[in-house]
Motif scaffolding. Structure first.
Motif, PDB file in Angstrom:
ATOM      1  N   ILE A 112       0.838  -1.205   0.000  1.00  0.00           N
ATOM      2  CA  ILE A 112       0.000   0.000   0.000  1.00  0.00           C
ATOM      3  C   ILE A 112       0.872   1.254   0.000  1.00  0.00           C
ATOM      4  O   ILE A 112       0.639   2.178  -0.792  1.00  0.00           O
ATOM      5  CB  ILE A 112      -0.970   0.003   1.202  1.00  0.00           C
ATOM      6  N   ILE A 113       1.886   1.284   0.850  1.00  0.00           N
ATOM      7  CA  ILE A 113       2.762   2.462   0.908  1.00  0.00           C
ATOM      8  C   ILE A 113       3.544   2.623  -0.397  1.00  0.00           C
ATOM      9  O   ILE A 113       3.631   3.728  -0.948  1.00  0.00           O
ATOM     10  CB  ILE A 113       3.700   2.403   2.136  1.00  0.00           C
TER      11      ILE A 113
ATOM     12  N   TRP B  81       2.818   1.568  -3.497  1.00  0.00           N
ATOM     13  CA  TRP B  81       1.980   1.980  -4.621  1.00  0.00           C
ATOM     14  C   TRP B  81       1.388   3.370  -4.406  1.00  0.00           C
ATOM     15  O   TRP B  81       1.180   4.108  -5.375  1.00  0.00           O
ATOM     16  CB  TRP B  81       0.904   0.926  -4.914  1.00  0.00           C
ATOM     17  N   THR B  82       1.183   3.758  -3.165  1.00  0.00           N
ATOM     18  CA  THR B  82       0.741   5.129  -2.885  1.00  0.00           C
ATOM     19  C   THR B  82       1.856   6.115  -3.233  1.00  0.00           C
ATOM     20  O   THR B  82       1.600   7.163  -3.840  1.00  0.00           O
ATOM     21  CB  THR B  82       0.309   5.284  -1.411  1.00  0.00           C
ATOM     22  N   LEU B  83       3.096   5.768  -2.870  1.00  0.00           N
ATOM     23  CA  LEU B  83       4.219   6.629  -3.244  1.00  0.00           C
ATOM     24  C   LEU B  83       4.370   6.724  -4.762  1.00  0.00           C
ATOM     25  O   LEU B  83       4.598   7.811  -5.301  1.00  0.00           O
ATOM     26  CB  LEU B  83       5.516   6.123  -2.611  1.00  0.00           C
ATOM     27  N   TYR B  84       4.238   5.607  -5.468  1.00  0.00           N
ATOM     28  CA  TYR B  84       4.300   5.650  -6.934  1.00  0.00           C
ATOM     29  C   TYR B  84       3.218   6.584  -7.480  1.00  0.00           C
ATOM     30  O   TYR B  84       3.494   7.423  -8.341  1.00  0.00           O
ATOM     31  CB  TYR B  84       4.102   4.257  -7.545  1.00  0.00           C
ATOM     32  N   ALA B  85       1.995   6.423  -6.992  1.00  0.00           N
ATOM     33  CA  ALA B  85       0.885   7.263  -7.467  1.00  0.00           C
ATOM     34  C   ALA B  85       1.157   8.736  -7.181  1.00  0.00           C
ATOM     35  O   ALA B  85       0.928   9.601  -8.041  1.00  0.00           O
ATOM     36  CB  ALA B  85      -0.429   6.816  -6.813  1.00  0.00           C
ATOM     37  N   LEU B  86       1.669   9.019  -5.986  1.00  0.00           N
ATOM     38  CA  LEU B  86       1.956  10.407  -5.636  1.00  0.00           C
ATOM     39  C   LEU B  86       3.094  10.980  -6.469  1.00  0.00           C
ATOM     40  O   LEU B  86       3.108  12.184  -6.770  1.00  0.00           O
ATOM     41  CB  LEU B  86       2.272  10.520  -4.148  1.00  0.00           C
TER      42      LEU B  86
ATOM     43  N   LEU C 205       4.958   9.876   4.024  1.00  0.00           N
ATOM     44  CA  LEU C 205       5.071   8.479   3.582  1.00  0.00           C
ATOM     45  C   LEU C 205       6.528   8.078   3.367  1.00  0.00           C
ATOM     46  O   LEU C 205       6.917   6.941   3.666  1.00  0.00           O
ATOM     47  CB  LEU C 205       4.268   8.247   2.310  1.00  0.00           C
TER      48      LEU C 205
END
Length: 183
Positions: free
Chosen positions: A91-92, A94-99, A153
């Motif tokens: 989750i962290i 893929w959230t960083l990738y998205a951000l 993050l």
């Protein structure tokens, strides 16, 4: 070793990781440092321009990084973490990738909505967004909020890597930073 092995990340994944990390640290630092200079001062404008350039670099790095990540199997962690730990890590990540995709887009959008011509190292970028001063301000606020989320993050990511290395004593950290191990 270009590709990931069963035990460690390959040199391409490592390069993407550390170059992205460096670019994120630079862009976040520049956003903070510029506030020490008076508005419209030459130093502040220069720092702001470097912030924009590194934001674009993050965007340009993350797209091939995601493609590379999807095309390469992740090295196993020894000893294996719990399913919950793996879920949180995914989750962290893929959230960083998205951000790293979304935050630069919002930065570009806020600038172009404010009628700014954006350059990447003197190369003008195409105008992708229409001019709207009120929207520019709102988008800038979102961009700054996303930047703060990236900061927190990233700190959580670093803390988790150090926790795994020093407290749990698994190879989470050394898979990305230690000696590469073949299959």
């Amino acid at each position: 070793m270009l590709f990931n092995s069963r035990h460690s990340y390959g040199s391409v994944a490592r390069a993407f990781h550390w170059l992205s990390a460096l670019a994120v640290i630079i862009v976040l630092s520049l956003a903070q440092i510029k506030d020490f200079f008076p508005r419209q001062s030459e130093a502040r404008v220069e720092l702001w321009l470097w912030h924009i350039n590194f934001g674009i670099i993050i965007f340009l790095l993350v797209l091939p990084r995601i493609v590379w990540r999807l095309g390469n199997k992740l090295p196993a962690i020894t000893p294996p973490p719990s399913a919950l730990d793996m879920l949180l890590a995914h989750i962290i990540h893929w959230t960083l990738y998205a951000l790293m995709v979304i935050t630069p887009v919002f930065g570009l959008w806020s600038l172009q909505a404010g009628d700014a011509t954006v350059h990447l190292f003197s190369l003008p970028l195409p105008q992708l967004f229409g001019v709207d001063d009120a929207l520019s301000h709102d988008i800038k606020e979102i961009h700054e909020t996303l930047g703060n989320v990236v900061l927190w993050l990233m700190l959580a990511h670093i803390a988790a890597a150090l926790w795994h290395h020093y407290r749990i004593k698994d190879d989470t950290l050394t898979r990305m930073g230690g000696q590469q191990k073949p299959d």
